[in-house]
Design a protein around this motif. Structure first.
Motif, PDB file in Angstrom:
ATOM      1  N   PRO A 286       0.884  -0.877  -0.047  1.00 48.08           N
ATOM      2  CA  PRO A 286      -0.128  -0.138   0.268  1.00 48.08           C
ATOM      3  C   PRO A 286       0.634   1.312   0.087  1.00 48.08           C
ATOM      4  O   PRO A 286       0.338   2.125  -0.874  1.00 48.08           O
ATOM      5  CB  PRO A 286      -0.787  -0.351   1.071  1.00 48.08           C
ATOM      6  CG  PRO A 286       0.309  -0.906   2.356  1.00 48.08           C
ATOM      7  CD  PRO A 286       0.355  -2.474   1.518  1.00 48.08           C
ATOM      8  N   GLU A 287       1.662   1.440   0.471  1.00 52.47           N
ATOM      9  CA  GLU A 287       3.168   2.488   0.794  1.00 52.47           C
ATOM     10  C   GLU A 287       3.056   2.832  -1.018  1.00 52.47           C
ATOM     11  O   GLU A 287       3.875   4.400  -1.326  1.00 52.47           O
ATOM     12  CB  GLU A 287       4.275   2.316   1.649  1.00 52.47           C
ATOM     13  CG  GLU A 287       4.044   2.592   3.213  1.00 52.47           C
ATOM     14  CD  GLU A 287       3.045   1.032   3.545  1.00 52.47           C
ATOM     15  OE1 GLU A 287       3.138   1.039   5.126  1.00 52.47           O
ATOM     16  OE2 GLU A 287       3.106  -0.680   2.678  1.00 52.47           O
TER      17      GLU A 287
ATOM     18  N   ALA B  49       2.359   6.408  -2.921  1.00 55.78           N
ATOM     19  CA  ALA B  49       3.630   7.169  -3.356  1.00 55.78           C
ATOM     20  C   ALA B  49       3.183   7.489  -5.134  1.00 55.78           C
ATOM     21  O   ALA B  49       4.399   8.413  -5.201  1.00 55.78           O
ATOM     22  CB  ALA B  49       5.440   6.058  -2.852  1.00 55.78           C
ATOM     23  N   THR B  50       2.712   6.008  -5.832  1.00 62.54           N
ATOM     24  CA  THR B  50       2.743   6.102  -6.893  1.00 62.54           C
ATOM     25  C   THR B  50       1.909   7.795  -7.317  1.00 62.54           C
ATOM     26  O   THR B  50       2.309   8.017  -8.528  1.00 62.54           O
ATOM     27  CB  THR B  50       2.742   5.054  -7.409  1.00 62.54           C
ATOM     28  OG1 THR B  50       3.244   3.890  -7.236  1.00 62.54           O
ATOM     29  CG2 THR B  50       2.148   5.205  -9.500  1.00 62.54           C
ATOM     30  N   LEU B  51       0.777   7.234  -6.407  1.00 66.72           N
ATOM     31  CA  LEU B  51      -0.027   7.980  -6.784  1.00 66.72           C
ATOM     32  C   LEU B  51       0.642   9.886  -6.764  1.00 66.72           C
ATOM     33  O   LEU B  51       0.393  10.868  -7.216  1.00 66.72           O
ATOM     34  CB  LEU B  51      -1.561   7.730  -5.925  1.00 66.72           C
ATOM     35  CG  LEU B  51      -2.389   6.748  -6.871  1.00 66.72           C
ATOM     36  CD1 LEU B  51      -3.073   6.560  -5.292  1.00 66.72           C
ATOM     37  CD2 LEU B  51      -2.878   6.907  -8.125  1.00 66.72           C
TER      38      LEU B  51
ATOM     39  N   PHE C 297       1.878   6.987   5.467  1.00 65.12           N
ATOM     40  CA  PHE C 297       1.219   6.963   3.463  1.00 65.12           C
ATOM     41  C   PHE C 297       0.894   8.557   3.757  1.00 65.12           C
ATOM     42  O   PHE C 297       0.484   9.363   2.343  1.00 65.12           O
ATOM     43  CB  PHE C 297      -0.354   6.550   3.744  1.00 65.12           C
ATOM     44  CG  PHE C 297      -0.828   5.556   4.323  1.00 65.12           C
ATOM     45  CD1 PHE C 297      -0.080   4.349   3.620  1.00 65.12           C
ATOM     46  CD2 PHE C 297      -1.407   4.738   4.964  1.00 65.12           C
ATOM     47  CE1 PHE C 297       0.240   3.132   3.461  1.00 65.12           C
ATOM     48  CE2 PHE C 297      -1.411   2.974   5.227  1.00 65.12           C
ATOM     49  CZ  PHE C 297      -0.942   2.559   4.149  1.00 65.12           C
ATOM     50  N   PHE C 298       1.595   9.487   4.427  1.00 57.07           N
ATOM     51  CA  PHE C 298       1.598  10.923   4.098  1.00 57.07           C
ATOM     52  C   PHE C 298       3.059  11.266   4.149  1.00 57.07           C
ATOM     53  O   PHE C 298       3.018  12.521   3.932  1.00 57.07           O
ATOM     54  CB  PHE C 298       0.910  11.448   5.328  1.00 57.07           C
ATOM     55  CG  PHE C 298      -0.374  11.854   5.352  1.00 57.07           C
ATOM     56  CD1 PHE C 298      -1.487  12.535   4.969  1.00 57.07           C
ATOM     57  CD2 PHE C 298      -1.054  11.126   5.734  1.00 57.07           C
ATOM     58  CE1 PHE C 298      -2.464  12.082   4.854  1.00 57.07           C
ATOM     59  CE2 PHE C 298      -2.276  10.679   6.257  1.00 57.07           C
ATOM     60  CZ  PHE C 298      -3.206  11.660   5.954  1.00 57.07           C
ATOM     61  N   GLU C 299       3.777  10.598   3.665  1.00 53.92           N
ATOM     62  CA  GLU C 299       5.411  10.784   3.493  1.00 53.92           C
ATOM     63  C   GLU C 299       5.074  11.458   1.825  1.00 53.92           C
ATOM     64  O   GLU C 299       4.937  10.816   1.363  1.00 53.92           O
ATOM     65  CB  GLU C 299       6.541   9.400   3.008  1.00 53.92           C
ATOM     66  CG  GLU C 299       8.075   9.582   3.143  1.00 53.92           C
ATOM     67  CD  GLU C 299       8.452   8.459   2.598  1.00 53.92           C
ATOM     68  OE1 GLU C 299       9.603   8.611   2.084  1.00 53.92           O
ATOM     69  OE2 GLU C 299       7.884   8.107   3.367  1.00 53.92           O
ATOM     70  N   GLY C 300       5.869  12.798   2.369  1.00 59.09           N
ATOM     71  CA  GLY C 300       5.895  13.934   0.947  1.00 59.09           C
ATOM     72  C   GLY C 300       4.643  14.819   1.243  1.00 59.09           C
ATOM     73  O   GLY C 300       4.771  15.443   0.672  1.00 59.09           O
ATOM     74  N   PHE C 301       4.189  14.703   2.352  1.00 57.01           N
ATOM     75  CA  PHE C 301       3.009  15.851   2.193  1.00 57.01           C
ATOM     76  C   PHE C 301       2.782  16.100   4.253  1.00 57.01           C
ATOM     77  O   PHE C 301       3.755  15.174   4.625  1.00 57.01           O
ATOM     78  CB  PHE C 301       1.408  14.579   2.099  1.00 57.01           C
ATOM     79  CG  PHE C 301       1.477  14.459   0.884  1.00 57.01           C
ATOM     80  CD1 PHE C 301       0.409  15.233   0.606  1.00 57.01           C
ATOM     81  CD2 PHE C 301       1.667  12.921   0.590  1.00 57.01           C
ATOM     82  CE1 PHE C 301      -0.424  14.527  -1.114  1.00 57.01           C
ATOM     83  CE2 PHE C 301       1.062  12.660  -0.575  1.00 57.01           C
ATOM     84  CZ  PHE C 301       0.495  12.960  -1.470  1.00 57.01           C
TER      85      PHE C 301
END
Length: 265
Positions: A170-171, A175-177, A224-228
């Motif tokens: 799921p990670e 990340a792709t999205l 899941f919020f990596e990069g946010f």
């Protein structure tokens, strides 16, 4: 034949379906006896489920208004589930009529229901694609017709990732999205957890459904919020994310985390 040239959907009522269970728990009518039985079994072992699904729905509605108030005019809602009014596009377009919404789901039943409600020639559309193949989502021509990935997008992954098994990474999917979105885009995400009560019996009910339930702890959901960058109040139980009224009694037991993040430059 359906309006898009596909064969009519054959509905399997031998197994409960997560979207139809959710519809039943929300008080909808797009469900079957097998789904109602599963929903009642779920409520028997996790009584808070009735207020949980409504709290999750309320979180989605507040998040829609937040991203629109923040200036976003495009929404990509993946794993949308059966339409429940007010839908995302209804909430968004009530605030700003020019908002464009692309719904995505891998279930032909969901698409059939949504097709009956949407004018696909306009600014809202439903696409049949699978979250487990995120490139098929962002590269789908109908998604590309609705969504301009050069402009900020609000990506909604509400109550969907807990149906993705760890083996399906799921990670990596998120990340792709994320990587397809420009800076200033939003991620709106909610996810089921057993942090507040032991819920193995509830989880087991989905072993007989068309998709398994994969509960995850807070630290895992945060990944899941990596990069946010999380907006206030961060990752919290859904009834406590910017509530517009006093959360209902029992909210402290609700097993859904929710948050909204902004993609960093």
């Amino acid at each position: 034949m359906t309006q898009d040239g596909t064969r009519p959907v054959e509905i399997d009522t031998s197994k409960p379906h997560p979207a139809r269970i959710y519809d039943y728990l929300l008080g909808g009518k797009d469900n079957y006896e097998v789904d109602r039985q599963a929903g009642d079994q779920l409520a028997a072992v996790a009584p808070e489920v009735w207020i949980s699904v409504r709290a999750n729905r309320g979180f989605l509605q507040r998040a829609v208004r937040h991203v629109i108030d923040s200036g976003v005019r495009q929404i990509l809602d993946v794993g949308t589930g059966l339409p429940t009014s007010p839908n995302v596009h209804e909430i968004a377009q009530e605030a700003e009529a020019d908002v464009r919404v692309a719904y995505v789901d891998n279930d032909p039943i969901v698409k059939a229901h949504a097709d009956a409600l949407l004018n696909r020639a306009g600014t809202t559309s439903i696409v049949l694609a699978d979250l487990r193949d995120p490139k098929s989502v962002v590269e789908h021509p109908e998604v590309r017709r609705i969504i301009d990935f050069d402009q900020p997008v609000a990506l909604f992954l509400v109550a969907i990732l807990h149906f993705i098994r760890d083996a399906e990474e799921p990670e990596r999917i998120v990340a792709t999205l994320r990587d397809a979105l420009p800076a200033g885009s939003f991620l709106v995400l909610s996810h089921a957890t057993d942090d507040f009560a032991e819920r193995s019996a509830a989880q087991a009910i989905y072993n007989n459904a068309t998709a398994s339930m994969n509960l995850r702890p807070r630290a895992r959901v945060e990944r899941f919020f990596e990069g946010f960058e999380l907006v206030e109040p961060g990752l919290v139980q859904v009834p406590f994310w910017r509530p517009e009224s006093t959360p209902p009694e029992g909210s402290a037991q609700i097993g859904f985390y929710g948050a909204v993040g902004v993609k960093k430059a």
